[in-house]
Design a protein around this motif. Structure first.
Motif, PDB file in Angstrom:
ATOM      1  N   VAL A  61       0.849  -1.188   0.000  1.00 37.33           N
ATOM      2  CA  VAL A  61       0.000   0.000   0.000  1.00 37.33           C
ATOM      3  C   VAL A  61       0.889   1.244   0.000  1.00 37.33           C
ATOM      4  O   VAL A  61       2.041   1.205   0.437  1.00 37.33           O
ATOM      5  N   ILE A  62       0.311   2.333  -0.480  1.00 36.67           N
ATOM      6  CA  ILE A  62       0.999   3.620  -0.441  1.00 36.67           C
ATOM      7  C   ILE A  62       0.470   4.380   0.762  1.00 36.67           C
ATOM      8  O   ILE A  62      -0.736   4.526   0.938  1.00 36.67           O
ATOM      9  N   LEU A  63       1.383   4.835   1.601  1.00 34.67           N
ATOM     10  CA  LEU A  63       1.002   5.610   2.776  1.00 34.67           C
ATOM     11  C   LEU A  63       0.694   7.035   2.346  1.00 34.67           C
ATOM     12  O   LEU A  63       1.374   7.597   1.489  1.00 34.67           O
ATOM     13  N   THR A  64      -0.339   7.625   2.924  1.00 33.64           N
ATOM     14  CA  THR A  64      -0.801   8.939   2.481  1.00 33.64           C
ATOM     15  C   THR A  64      -0.430  10.044   3.459  1.00 33.64           C
ATOM     16  O   THR A  64      -1.171  10.978   3.647  1.00 33.64           O
ATOM     17  N   GLY A  65       0.717   9.941   4.072  1.00 33.86           N
ATOM     18  CA  GLY A  65       1.141  10.956   5.034  1.00 33.86           C
ATOM     19  C   GLY A  65       1.857  12.106   4.360  1.00 33.86           C
ATOM     20  O   GLY A  65       1.632  12.414   3.186  1.00 33.86           O
ATOM     21  N   ASP A  91       4.673  -2.700   3.043  1.00 37.38           N
ATOM     22  CA  ASP A  91       4.369  -4.090   2.698  1.00 37.38           C
ATOM     23  C   ASP A  91       3.633  -4.698   3.878  1.00 37.38           C
ATOM     24  O   ASP A  91       4.158  -4.715   4.997  1.00 37.38           O
ATOM     25  N   ILE A  92       2.427  -5.194   3.629  1.00 40.69           N
ATOM     26  CA  ILE A  92       1.588  -5.713   4.703  1.00 40.69           C
ATOM     27  C   ILE A  92       1.308  -7.193   4.459  1.00 40.69           C
ATOM     28  O   ILE A  92       0.968  -7.581   3.343  1.00 40.69           O
ATOM     29  N   ARG A  93       1.464  -7.987   5.512  1.00 42.11           N
ATOM     30  CA  ARG A  93       1.145  -9.421   5.459  1.00 42.11           C
ATOM     31  C   ARG A  93       0.040  -9.705   6.452  1.00 42.11           C
ATOM     32  O   ARG A  93       0.105  -9.296   7.614  1.00 42.11           O
ATOM     33  N   ILE A  94      -0.963 -10.418   6.000  1.00 41.77           N
ATOM     34  CA  ILE A  94      -2.069 -10.856   6.845  1.00 41.77           C
ATOM     35  C   ILE A  94      -1.878 -12.358   7.061  1.00 41.77           C
ATOM     36  O   ILE A  94      -1.934 -13.136   6.113  1.00 41.77           O
ATOM     37  N   ILE A  95      -1.655 -12.738   8.302  1.00 45.11           N
ATOM     38  CA  ILE A  95      -1.389 -14.137   8.642  1.00 45.11           C
ATOM     39  C   ILE A  95      -2.640 -14.707   9.305  1.00 45.11           C
ATOM     40  O   ILE A  95      -3.154 -14.127  10.261  1.00 45.11           O
ATOM     41  N   ASP A 135       5.819  -3.780   7.101  1.00 44.90           N
ATOM     42  CA  ASP A 135       7.199  -3.363   6.883  1.00 44.90           C
ATOM     43  C   ASP A 135       7.189  -2.089   6.057  1.00 44.90           C
ATOM     44  O   ASP A 135       6.513  -2.017   5.021  1.00 44.90           O
ATOM     45  N   ILE A 136       7.942  -1.097   6.509  1.00 45.30           N
ATOM     46  CA  ILE A 136       8.127   0.134   5.757  1.00 45.30           C
ATOM     47  C   ILE A 136       9.621   0.195   5.417  1.00 45.30           C
ATOM     48  O   ILE A 136      10.434   0.649   6.225  1.00 45.30           O
ATOM     49  N   PRO A 137       9.990  -0.317   4.236  1.00 46.44           N
ATOM     50  CA  PRO A 137      11.412  -0.445   3.889  1.00 46.44           C
ATOM     51  C   PRO A 137      12.187   0.871   3.906  1.00 46.44           C
ATOM     52  O   PRO A 137      13.333   0.900   4.348  1.00 46.44           O
ATOM     53  N   SER A 138      11.574   1.959   3.471  1.00 48.25           N
ATOM     54  CA  SER A 138      12.299   3.231   3.397  1.00 48.25           C
ATOM     55  C   SER A 138      12.699   3.756   4.769  1.00 48.25           C
ATOM     56  O   SER A 138      13.644   4.537   4.889  1.00 48.25           O
ATOM     57  N   GLU A 139      12.013   3.332   5.810  1.00 54.24           N
ATOM     58  CA  GLU A 139      12.344   3.746   7.179  1.00 54.24           C
ATOM     59  C   GLU A 139      12.908   2.597   8.004  1.00 54.24           C
ATOM     60  O   GLU A 139      13.171   2.760   9.196  1.00 54.24           O
ATOM     61  N   GLU A 140      13.039   1.433   7.370  1.00 54.04           N
ATOM     62  CA  GLU A 140      13.510   0.222   8.047  1.00 54.04           C
ATOM     63  C   GLU A 140      12.706  -0.040   9.313  1.00 54.04           C
ATOM     64  O   GLU A 140      13.252  -0.341  10.379  1.00 54.04           O
TER      65      GLU A 140
END
Length: 100
Positions: free
Chosen positions: A8-12, A19-23, A31-36
């Motif tokens: 998803v794209i965050l709208t802030g 990256d979102i995982r539904i288990i 996970d937000i890779p750009s901010e680790e």
């Protein structure tokens, strides 16, 4: 029982992807890779607050007086799809438990 994933794209303030995982066992991982950054929560901790153009996905602590642990601003369509993924995961887990 498989996890489902969605980006998803965050709208802030700044445009970022998450990256979102539904288990199906009742867990969401973000996970937000750009901010680790990595977030994790039980489905029961999640709340969706919809506004005009965006939805806030909020994770509240179950043990600390409902304190917000983390939150994401996402598009309404992405929020609806995530909610649908969570409902499917809960149904799938429930079916599995009944068959045991």
């Amino acid at each position: 029982m498989l996890a489902e994933s969605k980006q998803v794209i965050l709208t802030g303030d700044k445009t970022q992807c998450a990256d979102i995982r539904i288990i199906p066992t009742g867990i969401i991982e973000v996970d937000i890779p750009s901010e680790e950054r990595h977030y994790e929560a039980d489905f029961a901790q999640l709340c969706f607050y919809t506004r005009t153009q965006k939805t806030e996905l909020v994770c509240r602590s179950e043990q600390k007086n409902d304190v917000v642990q983390w939150k994401l601003e996402i598009a309404n369509d992405d929020a609806r799809e995530l909610l649908s993924m969570i409902e499917r995961a809960e149904d799938e887990f429930e079916q599995l438990m009944r068959s045991l």
